[in-house]
Design an enzyme around this catalytic site. Structure first.
Site, short mmCIF file in Angstrom:
data_model
loop_
_atom_site.label_atom_id
_atom_site.label_comp_id
_atom_site.label_asym_id
_atom_site.label_seq_id
_atom_site.Cartn_x
_atom_site.Cartn_y
_atom_site.Cartn_z
N GLY A 120 2.33 2.47 10.75
CA GLY A 120 3.27 3.58 10.58
C GLY A 120 3.96 4.01 11.86
O GLY A 120 4.54 5.09 11.92
N SER A 147 3.38 -1.84 10.53
CA SER A 147 4.83 -1.79 10.82
C SER A 147 5.54 -3.09 10.51
O SER A 147 6.45 -3.50 11.25
CB SER A 147 5.07 -1.35 12.27
OG SER A 147 4.64 -0.03 12.45
N HIS A 173 -9.64 0.89 4.79
CA HIS A 173 -8.37 1.16 5.47
C HIS A 173 -8.64 2.19 6.58
O HIS A 173 -9.45 3.10 6.42
CB HIS A 173 -7.34 1.70 4.47
CG HIS A 173 -5.96 1.77 5.03
ND1 HIS A 173 -5.56 2.78 5.88
CD2 HIS A 173 -4.89 0.94 4.90
CE1 HIS A 173 -4.30 2.56 6.23
NE2 HIS A 173 -3.87 1.45 5.65
N ASN A 189 0.87 -1.18 0.00
CA ASN A 189 0.00 0.00 0.00
C ASN A 189 0.90 1.23 0.00
O ASN A 189 1.48 1.58 1.02
CB ASN A 189 -0.89 -0.03 1.26
CG ASN A 189 -1.72 1.25 1.39
OD1 ASN A 189 -1.88 1.99 0.41
ND2 ASN A 189 -2.23 1.50 2.59
N GLU A 223 -7.09 4.69 7.52
CA GLU A 223 -6.90 6.10 7.16
C GLU A 223 -8.14 6.62 6.42
O GLU A 223 -8.48 7.79 6.53
CB GLU A 223 -5.62 6.25 6.31
CG GLU A 223 -4.38 6.12 7.19
CD GLU A 223 -3.14 5.62 6.48
OE1 GLU A 223 -3.07 5.67 5.24
OE2 GLU A 223 -2.22 5.16 7.19
N GLU A 241 -5.44 -4.85 10.79
CA GLU A 241 -4.51 -3.74 10.84
C GLU A 241 -4.77 -2.90 12.09
O GLU A 241 -5.56 -1.94 12.04
CB GLU A 241 -4.69 -2.87 9.60
CG GLU A 241 -4.28 -3.54 8.31
CD GLU A 241 -3.56 -2.56 7.41
OE1 GLU A 241 -2.44 -2.85 7.01
OE2 GLU A 241 -4.12 -1.48 7.14
N LYS A 286 0.04 4.24 -0.35
CA LYS A 286 -0.65 5.44 0.17
C LYS A 286 -0.47 6.59 -0.85
O LYS A 286 -0.44 6.32 -2.03
CB LYS A 286 -0.16 5.80 1.56
CG LYS A 286 -0.10 4.59 2.48
CD LYS A 286 0.06 4.95 3.91
CE LYS A 286 0.33 3.69 4.71
NZ LYS A 286 0.01 3.84 6.11
#
Ligand code: PEP
Length: 249
Positions: free
Chosen positions: A172, A212, A92, A8, A94, A166, A10
């Site tokens: 991250g 991560s 996701h 991904n 985000e 996730e 992003k």
């Protein structure tokens, strides 16, 4: 079942030439592993057509749920299909967090991806607060069941739908989920799917871990926590590191 490794990217990189450079390097590195492992790159939508002639599979990072119409700024499942996407990441954290995607919207997106004969990667995960409050199981169950509301067993089977765990606190941050905790969650997700559909459906589904992941910890999530794939953000933009991950799992 091939181990599924999803990149991904992003909202990176900033130029098409850089996107091509990273893509080509990953393609070269991943070539010798493509019998046992399935590698999918999800670049920003604007780069999809320029990367579509390559060997590695493509995925969308997001989609809208209508195919066409007055929805300024959106990309539709039909367009993703046209640009050769075989997979689409849906829900996701985000998207849920920054763009207010609700479970209902995620459900509509899952159905629209399946309708276009692409494979949805359904992302679920709890916040650190929910984890501290012991609400992880409740949150994941709600997210999975809401996302799959009125999605038939047949559609799940045909689409090859995958569920990615996730944890938001791990994305991250460099703070990956401890393997034993991830394994417990993997078992929980399998149970949720098995109860909603059937045991064979859950046994044939690929569950991914994301948060991560790097070349040092990747193997643990497959071999110890028993996930069938990985969803990788930051490390997927570094071809050497990403290739190392592909090699180790
Ligand atoms: C992600 O964006 O889905 C992700 C897992 O990111 P990272 O690997 O950077 O934690």
């Amino acid at each position: 079942m091939k181990t599924l490794i999803i990149a991904n990217w992003k909202m990176n990189p900033i130029s098409l030439s850089e996107a091509k450079r990273i893509f080509n390097a990953i393609e070269k590195g991943a070539k010798k592993f493509n019998k046992e492992k399935e590698v999918v790159i999800c670049p920003p939508a604007i780069y999809l057509f320029s990367l579509a002639k390559k060997q590695i599979k493509l995925g969308g990072q997001n989609t809208f749920y209508e195919d066409t119409g007055a929805f300024t700024g959106e990309t539709s499942p039909a367009m993703l299909k046209e640009s050769k996407c075989q997979y689409v990441i849906v829900g996701h954290s985000e998207r849920r967090g920054y763009f207010n995607e609700t479970d209902e919207i995620v459900n509509k997106k899952i159905k629209s991806v399946i309708a276009k004969k692409m494979t949805p990667i359904l992302c679920v995960g709890e916040t650190s607060k929910e984890r501290e409050q012991g609400k992880t199981k409740e949150v994941l169950k709600r997210q999975v069941l809401a996302a799959l509301k009125t999605v038939s067993v047949q559609k799940v089977k045909e689409s090859g739908l995958c569920v990615a765990y996730e944890p938001i606190w791990a994305i991250g941050t460099g703070n990956a989920c401890p393997t034993t905790e991830a394994q417990t969650i993997g078992i929980l997700l399998q149970k949720i799917i098995s109860q909603k559909y059937s045991r064979p459906i859950s046994e044939n589904m690929r569950f991914l871990y994301g948060g991560s992941v790097n070349s040092k910890n990747a193997k643990e999530f497959i071999e110890e926590a028993k996930f069938q794939g990985l969803l990788i953000g930051g490390a997927s933009l570094k071809p050497t590191e990403f290739t190392r991950i592909i090699r180790t799992v």
